[in-house]
Every structure is written in structure tokens, then in C-alpha cells.
Design an enzyme around this catalytic site. Structure first.
Site, mmCIF file in Angstrom:
data_model
loop_
_atom_site.group_PDB
_atom_site.id
_atom_site.type_symbol
_atom_site.label_atom_id
_atom_site.label_comp_id
_atom_site.label_asym_id
_atom_site.label_seq_id
_atom_site.Cartn_x
_atom_site.Cartn_y
_atom_site.Cartn_z
ATOM 1 N N HIS A 85 0.899 -1.052 0.123
ATOM 2 C CA HIS A 85 -0.187 -0.209 0.110
ATOM 3 C C HIS A 85 0.871 1.150 -0.138
ATOM 4 O O HIS A 85 1.695 1.193 0.708
ATOM 5 C CB HIS A 85 -0.839 0.000 1.303
ATOM 6 C CG HIS A 85 -1.760 0.892 1.137
ATOM 7 N ND1 HIS A 85 -1.865 2.285 1.243
ATOM 8 C CD2 HIS A 85 -3.487 0.884 1.115
ATOM 9 C CE1 HIS A 85 -3.063 2.755 1.173
ATOM 10 N NE2 HIS A 85 -4.051 1.777 1.082
ATOM 11 N N ARG A 115 -6.709 10.255 -0.022
ATOM 12 C CA ARG A 115 -6.624 10.649 -1.423
ATOM 13 C C ARG A 115 -7.869 10.775 -2.001
ATOM 14 O O ARG A 115 -8.190 11.816 -2.633
ATOM 15 C CB ARG A 115 -5.567 9.734 -2.104
ATOM 16 C CG ARG A 115 -4.182 10.065 -1.596
ATOM 17 C CD ARG A 115 -3.210 9.043 -2.175
ATOM 18 N NE ARG A 115 -3.205 7.848 -1.649
ATOM 19 C CZ ARG A 115 -3.186 6.448 -2.058
ATOM 20 N NH1 ARG A 115 -3.277 6.506 -3.286
ATOM 21 N NH2 ARG A 115 -3.240 5.430 -1.471
#
Ligand SMILES: Cc1cc2nc3c(=O)[nH]c(=O)nc-3n(C[C@H](O)[C@H](O)[C@H](O)COP(=O)(O)OP(=O)(O)OC[C@H]3O[C@@H](n4cnc5c(N)ncnc54)[C@H](O)[C@@H]3O)c2cc1C
Ligand code: SF4
Ligand code: SF4
Ligand code: FES
Lengths: 256, 648
Positions: free
Chosen positions: B250, B270
Site C-alpha cells: 500500500h 486521497r
């Protein structure tokens, strides 16, 4: 990076008995108490029993008492203590010990089973549920609960009163009843179940005298007493006859 | 014959995360008496940590969404290596699985018109993730846990016993699947953590739902439970693992302080507007948009910023590329000397949203940084870097029934199963995967168990061997006669574990090279020998040193699968990046790598690094069904598929 040696005092033992054991152990910048317990396991006490999973305050496994206060080991930073202080770590006091820092929390699972489940409305199928955000806000606050059981551990109704356990669900599960009661689509009432009344009659809501100790230890910051227990009491009893509700409301207003 | 307690159930589910619990409710509703076994307390499985959301094309936020779009995104994210039938079923069934949760009491965040709200996530064309703030996994696990309780209450009303039809054995660990003489599943061998007591559950069908493998890597978002147990259990039972080289790093884990390194920073940061910057303040992701995605992502910051409010007329910012792309980009920036002070890059929401919006939309991130790093994310940027997060590889299963290959009665679902995500998983596609295939596994396991005339009879030799194996760490003290290592003191399991994590992190990590992987295999061979001598102190009652000593077998098996498959696949695709083979190779698109136990009858002592414990096998994937291929533009397909595949 600076590291130092800290004094730790950890309870070790099992149902038969046990006591505090002293350790000297390295501490580095940014560490939490759980890191230190892990260092003890890796270097000095490989069989030291402790529960943990996420190490990020999300699973509620690592509950214990640090210097006598119920806390999550993974969310207690070492920097909140002075370097000179000896840090004492003991298992949750309200539950029977299994070994070292691990206790038998079965009480909570028993209580969870006694709270009747969500009742889906008969007229709505999957995908047809409509609820506004404002309507789910209250129950969502309670669903933030990570089931660390720190509130159950700290509540004086059971903390030193084993005899109350049978009749009292504890703040976590009284809050669960409140959550379902405030669920906009719970159809319990239509099926003949009055959650407010059963909270009082079957789950021991009356034992709670709104001391708010549960709210104070909740790592999720859930306002258990104000937002769940007091409204539930209001639902359960006619407010005029419950002086505690009146008192709670007054305290709440002053607190604002 | 070992005298251990025995119980009889129809179906055993190993694991109480999203996949295991969904399998268990389904099996029980099909009428099978179902036992669930899990290493932690009920309700604490890894699924509880999932943050961002659950992907399902319900079309609440954008009516153009539908299963075909979700299917396309999933295949693109996985670089077309996905077991396409799984991706199809997943996209089609995910909405039903989410809506069903509402009828069990789940409370998702809402849209203005009262439906389930859906948020943006990397690789998903439309806002698709149902969520509850950034604690979606908690909602999922609690809802399933409460559904289990609801079923138990039903059983109680009927029989006076909560556990008549569905029982959770919490804090118990399965160490072996036991079969009958014909090679069919017959039960599982377990120990109880609390007492160290052994017990056997006899069952006709076993569903493995044990999650992932992250604990073989040093920097990981995964918890202690992720020691690859289910992967190892299947291997040892004779079932192959599929495409184990694909491990997802990740892009955004915490990098400081050291004690929290690896803990996840959710992608919703995000999705909701957070941006990545390097030490020069530059939004570097614009420089890393790969050709296959060029048309789909914004060219300028201005366009990317407009997309949040006007997705119809703008393209999404490259911060929302699939995870493998973002992780590699961060890695490259740090390597080029443009990293943050603690070796990551900056992830900033503080300049993008008002403080109170951040606190409302990302409450656990706010809390996590405040409590663990003394950083106020509403006022300053976070420092983040890649962390080992998810394994795409896993038990090879039949797409429709979730049956493991080659072992009758064995099923697998959730992160432990392979295929669904191809070479890279999109965020949010795991939680939906758990529900879709958890349900299917439970359904088919129950039907299989009911269809067997007689219960398979446990092979007692296997039970005895399992007991001896589990006790071994207690007798590791003495010298082992006849072995080269004779007379050396026992090994500390914690030290072995640390060495393993370091080796996997450094040698088979995010960027891979042939000599390093060969070195890793040598190191694994060495650790294998030493692990046989892992000794523990104390007794069997809740003894973490002992548990770790037993977990080492699994981590070593799984690590070898990853290293061997990674060495074999001479291309870069999704969660497998080779510095020496940097391109995606269309000839590898239709190749699966299967890992099997090299010597299914013998012990696990093999020390030869070349041969090791694992044998690799290459197989052709099944051609993608034409009507599914027709969902894509030809221009896109040529980037992935070989000539022969396109021709047909
Ligand atoms: C921090 C974080 C955030 C994430 N966020 C998201 C997200 O937003 N959206 C998304 O889709 N995915 C997300 N993921 C991925 C997703 O959470 C996992 O892939 C998923 O939860 C795995 O579920 P599972 O049911 O397969 O296994 P788990 O939930 O991990 O459960 C495994 C179970 O198996 C048990 N078990 C293991 N070994 C044994 C054994 N030997 N014997 C008995 N029991 C055993 C464990 O005790 C546990 O109960 C996230 C992952 C992490 C780490
Ligand atoms: S407020 Fe009630 S439930 Fe909470 S600690 Fe006090 S008495 Fe217990
Ligand atoms: S209400 Fe708070 S203190 Fe109580 S169990 Fe839940 S999270 Fe823990
Ligand atoms: S380990 Fe999960 S809350 Fe502490």
C-alpha cells in the site's frame, strides 16, 4: 532518537494467584506501552501473555490497566510518563484473570447475546432502506464502539460487585440497546418489543447512577452516559419520577 | 492414538473475519451445524481494521455505474490476470451483499436522498465505496457478529441452547487439516490459546478464511494474525496456491515514529482530496502516469482539482492511480533523494479541506496521527511510505463454488483465496470479495456436507502427527541426535521471526531483483533448519512464544512460495515489480504460477535452497469469455492481451 531505560512493573500469574514483577527495559522515541510489553516478550519474558491485534486503537484487544487506570496498551504513549516513573501494568480488574495481562472477558459476550437483535421492518426489502444522515448520526456514534470493554471494567456497578453481574448488562450493552432504540428503521416496537422498558427491567439500567466513569475511559470518545444512557432512562421511566435523569440533564446543561 | 477431545460439526469455518463470518451465516442458514474457529476474540479479526469502504456498483452517487463498469475497473486494476469469472460474480453480486447488511442492522453513511453514500477510490471509475467514515471494517465485522448472535438467539428460542447450530470457538488456532483415507477433508486439529489444550473437530467440509500473510514482512499494515496460516494449511493438505508473487504494498503507511511504521493511512485521504508531494513541494504523481492509463488521468493539477466537483468533464488526479503505481512512484521519489525527513513523502489534506471537514470525514486518521505521531493532520502534512498490505495470491479455487482445487471438502474465501484480484487489488474490492465469496463458500460447503452420505472418518495417524508437531517446540532444548546442528542451544522464535521479516522486506519487497531473490531462498533454507530447533519456555497456557514457534512453519512456507514465484515470473505486473524485467509481458498474461508442496508425504525438513519445500507449476489461464471481452475497447485490450488471445 533518544532511548532510555524505564522501570516496569507487570502483573504475572494466573487464576491461582500471582504478583507484580519488576523489569528494566529500553524505551525509544514515539513508543507506546504495548511496544514495551512486546520488547519484554522478545528479550526477557517470552511467555508473557497479552492480547493485541491492530496496534492502532481499532480492535479493542489490548485493554489493561496502566497505573490503575483502564486503558488501551497500544494507544498509551510512553511520553505521557516521566522517565523516572515506574509504570505498573495490570490486567482488567473486573474480569477473572487467565494469565498475566489476559482476562476472561466472556461476561461481555454473554451480555451481548441477551440484547435482542435488530428487527428489520417487514415492508422493506434489501436496497429499499432510506434514512437521512441526521437520523443515523446518533446510532452511528455508538457503533464506533471497538468493544474494548474498558467501560465495562471501570463501571463501579460491577467493578467490585461480582454479585451485580447477573443483572447488569454494563454501559457497553445498555448503549447497544440505545443504539437499536434510536435506529430509524428498527421494527422492534411493531413486533411488540419495547427496548426502553426492557433496558430497565431486564438489563439493569436502574443500577446506573450516571457517574460517567464509563464515558471518561472510552477510547473512542463516545458520550456513553449523556447520549445513550440518560436518553434511555428517559425513555424507560417517566422523567418526573427519576431524580437521576433530572440531575443528569442539569449536569449536562452546565457542562455546555 | 492421541486422546484429544473431539466434537462433531457439519461445516467448520476457519477464521472469523468478513469472509469467515459470512460463510458461517450462510452455512447455518442452509441448515448445516457450523463451527467457526478464530485466533483472536470474536469481533477482533483483521477485517475490523479496514477503513475506506466496500466497493459495490449500486449507482447511488453516479447512476452510470453498474456491474460492467466495476468488472472493467477490477480487471484493469489486476492487469487482466484476474480469474475473470470471479471478477464477474463479484461485480454482479456485491450490491446485494451490501444491501443485505442493512437488513442486519448496518448503518452506512447516507446520501442526501437517504441512500447509502459512495466515495471515490483509486482505480474505480465512479464513486463506488459504501463507507462509514473511515471505520467501514468495524461496521462490517460488527454487523456480521451481530447477525451471528441473531441466529444464535433464534436457535436459543427453538432449542434452549444458543450454540446448537452455530458456535464460535474464539482464541483457538487450527494447525492442520485432517483428511480421511480417501483424501477427503475430515476435520481440523486445533489448540486452545487459553489452556494450550488440543482438540479435534470432525467435519465434512472446511472453509478456510484466515486472511493474509503480511507478518512475513517487516513493514506491514497487518496484525500478528497474518502469518499465512490458511495458505499453509491448504498447501499441507495438498491444495495448490495461485500466483503468490503478487503482494500489494500500500503506498501510504505511516513512517514515523518507528514503532508505528507500516500502520495504514487510508486511501480515502486521497479519495477525498489529499495530495502527495515530495520534499520540493511538487505533486510528483503527474510524472508517473503509465501509458496504459494516460487517457484516464488528469494532465494538470487544475484539471485534477476540478474533477472532485465535476467528474463528467475532467479526469481524476493521478494520486488515485491503482496502488501498485503509486507505491512505486513514492519508492522512486525517496530513492532519488526527494523524500521527507523520515524516508517517506508528504500526504497533505491540511491545505485542501477545512479542519472540521477533515475531522468529520477522516476521524480515525485524525485520531491516529494525533495519538501516535503527535501530528495534527488538519494543520500539517503526514509523512507516508509503502507498507506490505495485502496478498493477491492465495488458495486456487473454483470461481463459482470457492472449492479449493484437488481436496474434496475444502473451500476458501477472502484474502486467503487467490484469483479474484489478479496481480493487484483495488481498494474496497476486498470487503466486497469477503461477502460475495464468503457467502458462496458457505453455501457450497453446506451443500457438499449435506450431500455426503456418510461422514469421512479421520485418519488417526494424521491426528497423532499433528499433536507431535505442535508439541515439538517444548522439547527443542536437547540436542537433536544425528543432525549436523547437534548440541546447539535452541533458537529464539522471536529472533527467527525478525530475521525472516527483514529478509523478505529487503530481498523480496516492493522492487525485486534476481540475485536478491536467490539470496532470499538461501536465507529461507537456513531459517527452515533453525526453525526446527525453535524452543520455548514455560507451559502451554496462553504462551505467545509457543504460538509464534508454531506460526513460523506457516510463514516459512508462504515466504518460500512468494520468493520462488517472484523469481520465476520474468516481467513486472501489478504487485510484482522486477527491476531486471521492468516491462509487462503479454505472454505472461495468460500464465498462472501454482505452488505445491514438493514432498507431500514427507516432513518439512528439506534444506536444499534449490529444491526447498515448494514446487512450481505453470499453467495457461482459461480464455476470457468473449462477451466479457466485448465490454472493453479493442485499443485497450491490445495493451494487455497477446495476438493469439485477441484473434480468437
Ligand atoms: C489497515 C487495513 C485497512 C484496510 N482497508 C480496506 C478497505 O477499506 N477496503 C477493503 O476492501 N479492504 C481493506 N483492507 C483489506 C481487508 O481488510 C482484508 O483483506 C480483509 O479484511 C480480510 O478479511 P478475511 O475475512 O479474509 O480475513 P480476516 O478478517 O483477517 O480474518 C481472518 C480470521 O482468520 C483467523 N485465523 C487465521 N489463522 C487462523 C488459524 N490458524 N486458526 C484459526 N483461525 C485463524 C483469524 O483469527 C481471523 O479471525 C484493509 C486492510 C488493512 C490491514
Ligand atoms: S455512568 Fe452508569 S454505566 Fe457509566 S460507569 Fe457510571 S454507573 Fe456505570
Ligand atoms: S463504549 Fe467505549 S469503552 Fe466501552 S467498549 Fe465501546 S469503545 Fe470500549
Ligand atoms: S491492539 Fe487493537 S486496540 Fe490496541
Amino acid at each position: 532518537m533518544s532511548s532510555y531505560e524505564a522501570g516496569f512493573r507487570v502483573w504475572r500469574g494466573d487464576i491461582e494467584g500471582g504478583g507484580l514483577e519488576d523489569f528494566k527495559v529500553e524505551v525509544n522515541d514515539g513508543e507506546v506501552v504495548l511496544d514495551i510489553i512486546h520488547r519484554l516478550q522478545a528479550t526477557q519474558a517470552p511467555d508473557l501473555a497479552v492480547r493485541w491485534n491492530c496496534k492502532a486503537g481499532k480492535c479493542g484487544s489490548c485493554s489493561a490497566e496502566i497505573n490503575g487506570r483502564p486503558r488501551l496498551l497500544c494507544m498509551t504513549r510512553m511520553s505521557v510518563f516521566s522517565r523516572e516513573e515506574t509504570i505498573t501494568v495490570t490486567p482488567l480488574r473486573a474480569f477473572p484473570v487467565i494469565r498475566d495481562l489476559v482476562t476472561d472477558v466472556g461476561f461481555n459476550y454473554t451480555k451481548a447475546r441477551e440484547v435482542p437483535a435488530f428487527v428489520p421492518p417487514r415492508e422493506l426489502g434489501p436496497g429499499e432502506y432510506r434514512m437521512t444522515q441526521a437520523d443515523v448520526d446518533r446510532s452511528q456514534e455508538f457503533r464506533k464502539c471497538i468493544e474494548c470493554f474498558l467501560c465495562q471494567d471501570t463501571c463501579h456497578v460491577v467493578r467490585d460487585h461480582e454479585e451485580n453481574k447477573a443483572a447488569f448488562a454494563g454501559p457497553r450493552f445498555l448503549m447497544r440497546i440505545a443504539e437499536l432504540d434510536m435506529h430509524p428503521l428498527d421494527a422492534a416496537e411493531a413486533e411488540g418489543l419495547d427496548r426502553g422498558t426492557t433496558a430497565q427491567d431486564e438489563h439493569g439500567l436502574g443500577y446506573c447512577n450516571i457517574t460517567k466513569c464509563c464515558t471518561e475511559v472510552c477510547p473512542e470518545g463516545i458520550r456513553i452516559t449523556d447520549n445513550a444512557l440518560i436518553p434511555l432512562k428517559e425513555r424507560a421511566a417517566d422523567r418526573k419520577y427519576d431524580p437521576l435523569v433530572w440531575l443528569g440533564n442539569t449536569i449536562r446543561r452546565r457542562g455546555r | 492414538m492421541t486422546q484429544v477431545e473431539r466434537q462433531r460439526w457439519d461445516v467448520v469455518v476457519v477464521g472469523a473475519g468478513g469472509a469467515g463470518l459470512r460463510a458461517a451465516t450462510e452455512a447455518r442458514e442452509q441448515g448445516a451445524r457450523t463451527a467457526v474457529i478464530c485466533k483472536s476474540l470474536f469481533g477482533k479479526a483483521h477485517t475490523v481494521m479496514a477503513e475506506g469502504g466496500i466497493a459495490a456498483a449500486m449507482g447511488n452517487a453516479n447512476e452510470h455505474d453498474g456491474w460492467e463498469v466495476h468488472f472493467r475497473d477490477t480487471m484493469r486494476g489486476g492487469k487482466f490476470l484476474n480469474q475473470w469469472r470471479m471478477a464477474e460474480l463479484h461485480a454482479q453480486e456485491a450490491p446485494d451483499r451490501v444491501w443485505e447488511l442493512e437488513t442486519w442492522g448496518a448503518l452506512f453513511d447516507r446520501t442526501a436522498d437517504g441512500r447509502i453514500s459512495q466515495r471515490n477510490f483509486g482505480g474505480h471509475e465512479y464513486p463506488r465505496l459504501a463507507h462509514v467514515g473511515d471505520r467501514t471494517g468495524l461496521e462490517l465485522i460488527r454487523t456480521l457478529q451481530q447477525k451471528i448472535v441473531a441466529l444464535q438467539q433464534e436457535d436459543f428460542r427453538e432449542s434452549g441452547d444458543y450454540e446448537a447450530g452455530l458456535k464460535v470457538f474464539q482464541e483457538c488456532t487450527v494447525t492442520r487439516i485432517v483428511k480421511d483415507a480417501a483424501g477427503r477433508v475430515a476435520g481440523v486439529f486445533c489448540y486452545e490459546r487459553e489452556s494450550g489444550r488440543f482438540f479435534v473437530i470432525e467435519a465434512s467440509a472446511v472453509v478456510i478464511a484466515t486472511g493474509g500473510i503480511g507478518k512475513s514482512f517487516k513493514v506491514t499494515s497487518n496484525s500478528w494474525e497474518y502469518t499465512g496460516d490458511g495458505h499453509a494449511l491448504a498447501l499441507l493438505a495438498g491444495a495448490p496456491l495461485l500466483n503468490m508473487e503478487f503482494v500489494q504494498f500500500h503506498p501510504t503507511g505511516m513512517v514515523w515514529p518507528p514503532s508505528v511504521k507500516g500502520i495504514l493511512v487510508t486511501e480515502s485521504v486521497r479519495g477525498d482530496g489529499g495530495v502527495l508531494r515530495n520534499s520540493e513541494g511538487k505533486r510528483f504523481m503527474f510524472d508517473y502516469i503509465p501509458d496504459v492509463f494516460k487517457e484516464k488521468y488528469a494532465e494538470s493539477e487544475a484539471e485534477g482539482d476540478r474533477w472532485y466537483d465535476d467528474p463528467e468533464n475532467n479526469r481524476r488526479p493521478p494520486e488515485l492511480l491503482p496502488r501498485d503505481e503509486v507505491a512505486r512512484a513514492i519508492n522512486a521519489e525517496v530513492k532519488a533523494g526527494r523524500g521527507s525527513p523520515h524516508g517517506g513523502v508528504f500526504l497533505d489534506v491540511s491545505t485542501r479541506m477545512p479542519a472540521e471537514v477533515i475531522r468529520r470525514r477522516l476521524p480515525s486518521m485524525y485520531h491516529q496521527f494525533k495519538e501516535l505521531a503527535d501530528v495534527d493532520i488538519t494543520a500539517e502534512a503526514m509523512e507516508v511510505g509503502p507498507t506490505c498490505h495485502y496478498v493477491m495470491g492465495g488458495i486456487a479455487v473454483d470461481s463459482d463454488s470457492a472449492a479449493a482445487r484437488g481436496v474434496p471438502g475444502l473451500y476458501a474465501a477472502g484474502e486467503v483465496a487467490g484469483g479474484m484480484h489478479g496481480s493487484n487489488r483495488l481498494g474496497g474490492n476486498s470487503l466486497s470479495d469477503l461477502l460475495v465469496f464468503g457467502r458462496r463458500a458457505g453455501l457450497h460447503a453446506a451443500q457438499y456436507a449435506a450431500g455426503l452420505g456418510e461422514r469421512p472418518v479421520l485418519d488417526e495417524v494424521q491426528v497423532d502427527a499433528a499433536a507431535a508437531e505442535a508439541l515439538r517446540p517444548f522439547s527443542a532444548e536437547g540436542p537433536t541426535p544425528g543432525e549436523a546442528e547437534e548440541g546447539r542451544p535452541p533458537e529464539n522464535p522471536y529472533t527467527l521471526h525478525q530475521e525472516l521479516q527483514q529478509a523478505m522486506n529487503d530481498l523480496v519487497g516492493i522492487i525485486r531483483r534476481e540475485p536478491e531473490m536467490e539470496q532470499a531462498l538461501k536465507k529461507l533454507a537456513d531459517l527452515r533448519v533453525r526453525a526446527r530447533r525453535a524452543g520455548v519456555e514455560g507451559h502451554r497456557q496462553f504462551n505467545p512464544g509457543w504460538h509464534l514457534a508454531l506460526d513460523l512453519r506457516n510463514m516459512l512456507l508462504v515466504s518460500e512460495c512468494i520468493a520462488r514465484a517472484a523469481l520465476e515470473r520474468t516481467e513486472s505486473r501489478g504487485g510484482h515489480t522486477r527491476e531486471d524485467w521492468p516491462e509487462m509481458d503479454r505472454q505472461w498474461r495468460h500464465a498462472n504460477l501454482l505452488c505445491r508442496l514438493a514432498d507431500p508425504t514427507g516432513g518439512l525438513a528439506a534444506t536444499d535452497p534449490v529444491r526447498g519445500q515448494i514446487r512450481l507449476e505453470r499453467e495457461e489461464t482459461e480464455p476470457i469469455r468473449p462477451d466479457l471481452l466485448a465490454l472493453f475497447e479493442k485499443e485497450e485490450l491490445v495493451k494487455y492481451l497477446s495476438e493469439e488471445e485477441l484473434g480468437s
